[in-house]
Enzyme design. Structure first.
Site, PDB file in Angstrom:
ATOM      1  N   ASN A 236       0.784  -1.182   0.102  1.00 41.94           N
ATOM      2  CA  ASN A 236       0.089   0.108   0.047  1.00 41.94           C
ATOM      3  C   ASN A 236       0.806   1.226   0.058  1.00 41.94           C
ATOM      4  O   ASN A 236       1.272   1.484   1.207  1.00 41.94           O
ATOM      5  CB  ASN A 236      -0.660  -0.083   1.271  1.00 41.94           C
ATOM      6  CG  ASN A 236      -1.622   1.372   1.427  1.00 41.94           C
ATOM      7  OD1 ASN A 236      -1.671   1.961   0.552  1.00 41.94           O
ATOM      8  ND2 ASN A 236      -2.341   1.460   2.625  1.00 41.94           N
TER       9      ASN A 236
ATOM     10  N   LYS B 249       0.271   4.497  -0.306  1.00 36.52           N
ATOM     11  CA  LYS B 249      -0.331   5.568   0.152  1.00 36.52           C
ATOM     12  C   LYS B 249      -0.044   6.652  -0.816  1.00 36.52           C
ATOM     13  O   LYS B 249       0.057   6.359  -1.892  1.00 36.52           O
ATOM     14  CB  LYS B 249       0.144   5.745   1.589  1.00 36.52           C
ATOM     15  CG  LYS B 249       0.045   4.472   2.517  1.00 36.52           C
ATOM     16  CD  LYS B 249       0.346   4.707   3.921  1.00 36.52           C
ATOM     17  CE  LYS B 249       0.028   3.627   4.553  1.00 36.52           C
ATOM     18  NZ  LYS B 249       0.053   3.549   6.082  1.00 36.52           N
TER      19      LYS B 249
ATOM     20  N   HIS C  45      -9.406   1.538   4.381  1.00 36.65           N
ATOM     21  CA  HIS C  45      -8.311   1.732   5.124  1.00 36.65           C
ATOM     22  C   HIS C  45      -8.422   2.843   6.312  1.00 36.65           C
ATOM     23  O   HIS C  45      -9.326   3.523   6.271  1.00 36.65           O
ATOM     24  CB  HIS C  45      -7.116   2.201   4.191  1.00 36.65           C
ATOM     25  CG  HIS C  45      -5.759   2.151   4.894  1.00 36.65           C
ATOM     26  ND1 HIS C  45      -5.351   3.167   5.953  1.00 36.65           N
ATOM     27  CD2 HIS C  45      -4.794   1.402   4.870  1.00 36.65           C
ATOM     28  CE1 HIS C  45      -4.208   2.816   6.204  1.00 36.65           C
ATOM     29  NE2 HIS C  45      -3.833   1.716   5.879  1.00 36.65           N
TER      30      HIS C  45
ATOM     31  N   GLU D 168      -7.009   5.055   7.403  1.00 35.73           N
ATOM     32  CA  GLU D 168      -6.634   6.665   6.942  1.00 35.73           C
ATOM     33  C   GLU D 168      -7.838   7.256   6.345  1.00 35.73           C
ATOM     34  O   GLU D 168      -8.146   8.403   6.454  1.00 35.73           O
ATOM     35  CB  GLU D 168      -5.401   6.401   6.135  1.00 35.73           C
ATOM     36  CG  GLU D 168      -4.346   6.376   7.066  1.00 35.73           C
ATOM     37  CD  GLU D 168      -2.843   5.892   6.335  1.00 35.73           C
ATOM     38  OE1 GLU D 168      -2.984   5.947   5.071  1.00 35.73           O
ATOM     39  OE2 GLU D 168      -1.995   5.359   7.209  1.00 35.73           O
TER      40      GLU D 168
ATOM     41  N   GLU E   9      -5.378  -4.503  10.473  1.00 31.15           N
ATOM     42  CA  GLU E   9      -4.644  -3.371  10.681  1.00 31.15           C
ATOM     43  C   GLU E   9      -4.948  -2.696  11.837  1.00 31.15           C
ATOM     44  O   GLU E   9      -5.673  -1.789  11.852  1.00 31.15           O
ATOM     45  CB  GLU E   9      -4.598  -2.383   9.455  1.00 31.15           C
ATOM     46  CG  GLU E   9      -4.182  -3.142   8.079  1.00 31.15           C
ATOM     47  CD  GLU E   9      -3.521  -2.168   7.197  1.00 31.15           C
ATOM     48  OE1 GLU E   9      -2.324  -2.474   6.612  1.00 31.15           O
ATOM     49  OE2 GLU E   9      -4.013  -0.920   7.124  1.00 31.15           O
TER      50      GLU E   9
ATOM     51  N   GLY F 105       2.379   2.558  10.491  1.00 34.61           N
ATOM     52  CA  GLY F 105       3.326   3.490  10.570  1.00 34.61           C
ATOM     53  C   GLY F 105       4.130   4.088  11.623  1.00 34.61           C
ATOM     54  O   GLY F 105       4.687   4.954  11.679  1.00 34.61           O
TER      55      GLY F 105
ATOM     56  N   SER G  16       3.068  -1.723  10.271  1.00 37.61           N
ATOM     57  CA  SER G  16       4.401  -1.866  10.468  1.00 37.61           C
ATOM     58  C   SER G  16       5.299  -3.429  10.093  1.00 37.61           C
ATOM     59  O   SER G  16       6.270  -3.773  10.813  1.00 37.61           O
ATOM     60  CB  SER G  16       5.110  -1.269  11.940  1.00 37.61           C
ATOM     61  OG  SER G  16       4.660  -0.068  11.879  1.00 37.61           O
TER      62      SER G  16
HETATM   63  P1  PGA Z   1       2.763   0.513   7.600  1.00 37.16           P
HETATM   64  O1  PGA Z   1       1.502   0.601   6.695  1.00 37.16           O
HETATM   65  O2  PGA Z   1       3.341  -0.697   6.792  1.00 37.16           O
HETATM   66  O3  PGA Z   1       3.717   1.573   7.061  1.00 37.16           O
HETATM   67  O4  PGA Z   1       2.434   0.623   8.866  1.00 37.16           O
HETATM   68  C1  PGA Z   1       0.474  -0.306   6.658  1.00 37.16           C
HETATM   69  C2  PGA Z   1      -0.907   0.342   6.022  1.00 37.16           C
HETATM   70  O5  PGA Z   1      -1.308   1.075   6.571  1.00 37.16           O
HETATM   71  O6  PGA Z   1      -1.470  -0.479   5.154  1.00 37.16           O
END
Ligand code: PGA
Length: 258
Positions: free
Chosen positions: A13, A15, A99, A101, A170, A176, A216
Site C-alpha cells: 500500500n 499511500k 483503510h 486513514e 490493521e 506507520g 509496521s
Molecule cells: P505500514 O502501513 O506498513 O507503513 O505500517 C500499513 C498500512 O497502512 O497498510
C-alpha cells in the site's frame, strides 16, 4: 499461513507516495529482484495516477496492480472520484477498501460495504481493512469492534463472492509507527475474524478466506507473523516503497512454515 486452504497474499500500500516516473523506476527494480519460480500472490496498490505506469511495467509478471480506494457508484456527478469499472479497465486487479486513514477522513462502514459490493461486481479483489485504535484495545473491546466492522463491511456479500474478498487486519496503533503487533496479538484477532466469517457463512468458506496482517510489517518481522496459522499475508505500507525490502517479505512468505 495455511497454503492448503487459502492463498497467501503480500500486498503493498503505497499511500500518497511516488510519482508516475518513480513508479516506472520502482517496478523495473522490483522486476529484477523478484524470486524465480512459484511464489505467493503479490499485489501493489498505488496512487490512482500511477496505475497506468504500474500496469504497463508489470504486464508480463504475476504482480497484480491495485488501487487504494474507489467510488461505489458506476458513474455520474462525483467530481474527482474513480469507479471500480474504471479501475478494471485500467488493468487493476485489486482495490484497498476501508483503510483506517480513509475511515479517519469520514468513510463509514456503510461506505465500505457499498465499495466492497461494487468492487466484487466489477471483478476486482477487495482488500477490506479493519482495525482498532489504541484506546479501543486498552478498553478491551477489540474483538467486538472488529466483528462489527466485518459484519457491516460484508453485508449482502453472497457466499460465492466471499471467497474473492481479502480481509486485512490493521491495528491503527501499529500503522506507520514501528509498533508492530506481536505475532500472538495479530493471530488472536485474525483468528477471531475467521470465526466471524464462519458464523456469517460456513466453516468451509471461512477456511478459504485470506486474512492479512498490516501495521509496521517489514522484512525483519514478516516471517514470524506469517508463521501464524490465521495470518495469510501482509498489507505493507512503508516497507513496500523499497524494492529490496518488499522482495524480502515476498521471500519470507515463500518459505515453508506450518
Ligand atoms: P505500514 O502501513 O506498513 O507503513 O505500517 C500499513 C498500512 O497502512 O497498510
Amino acid at each position: 499461513m495455511n497454503r492448503k486452504y487459502r492463498k497467501t497474499v503480500i500486498a503493498g500500500n503505497w499511500k500518497m507516495n511516488k510519482t508516475p516516473s518513480e513508479t516506472k523506476e520502482f517496478m523495473q527494480n522490483l522486476k529484477a529482484l523478484l524470486p524465480k519460480g512459484r511464489w505467493c500472490d503479490v499485489a501493489l496498490c498505488v496512487p490512482a495516477i500511477c496505475i497506468p505506469a504500474a500496469v504497463r511495467a508489470m504486464r508480463e509478471t504475476r504482480v497484480g496492480i491495485g488501487a487504494e480506494n474507489c467510488n461505489a457508484n458506476p458513474s455520474g456527478a462525483y467530481t474527482g472520484e474513480i469507479s471500480t469499472g474504471m479501475l478494471v479497465d485500467a488493468g487493476c486487479k485489486y482495490v484497498i477498501i476501508g483503510h483506517s486513514e480513509r475511515r479517519a477522513m469520514g468513510e463509514t462502514d456503510q461506505d465500505v460495504n457499498a465499495k466492497v459490493l461494487s468492487a466484487l461486481e466489477a471483478g476486482l479483489i477487495p482488500i477490506m481493512c479493519c482495525g482498532e485504535s489504541l484506546e479501543q484495545r486498552q478498553s478491551g473491546i477489540t474483538s467486538e469492534w472488529i466483528a462489527m466492522q466485518i459484519k457491516l463491511g460484508l453485508q449482502n456479500v453472497p457466499e460465492e463472492k466471499i471467497r474473492k474478498v481479502v480481509i486485512a487486519y490493521e491495528p491503527i496503533w501499529a500503522i506507520g509507527t514501528g509498533m508492530t503487533a506481536t505475532p500472538e496479538q495479530a493471530q488472536e484477532v485474525c483468528e477471531s475474524i475467521r470465526t466471524v466469517v464462519r458464523k456469517l457463512y460456513t466453516s468451509k468458506t471461512a477456511r478459504t478466506v485470506s486474512i492479512l496482517y498490516g501495521g509496521s510489517m517489514n522484512e525483519k518481522n514478516a516471517f514470524e507473523l506469517l508463521a501464524q496459522p490465521d495470518i495469510d499475508g501482509g498489507l505493507i505500507g512503508g516497507a513496500s516503497l523499497v524494492p529490496e525490502k518488499f522482495v524480502q517479505i515476498i521471500e519470507a512468505a515463500n518459505q515453508p512454515t506450518v
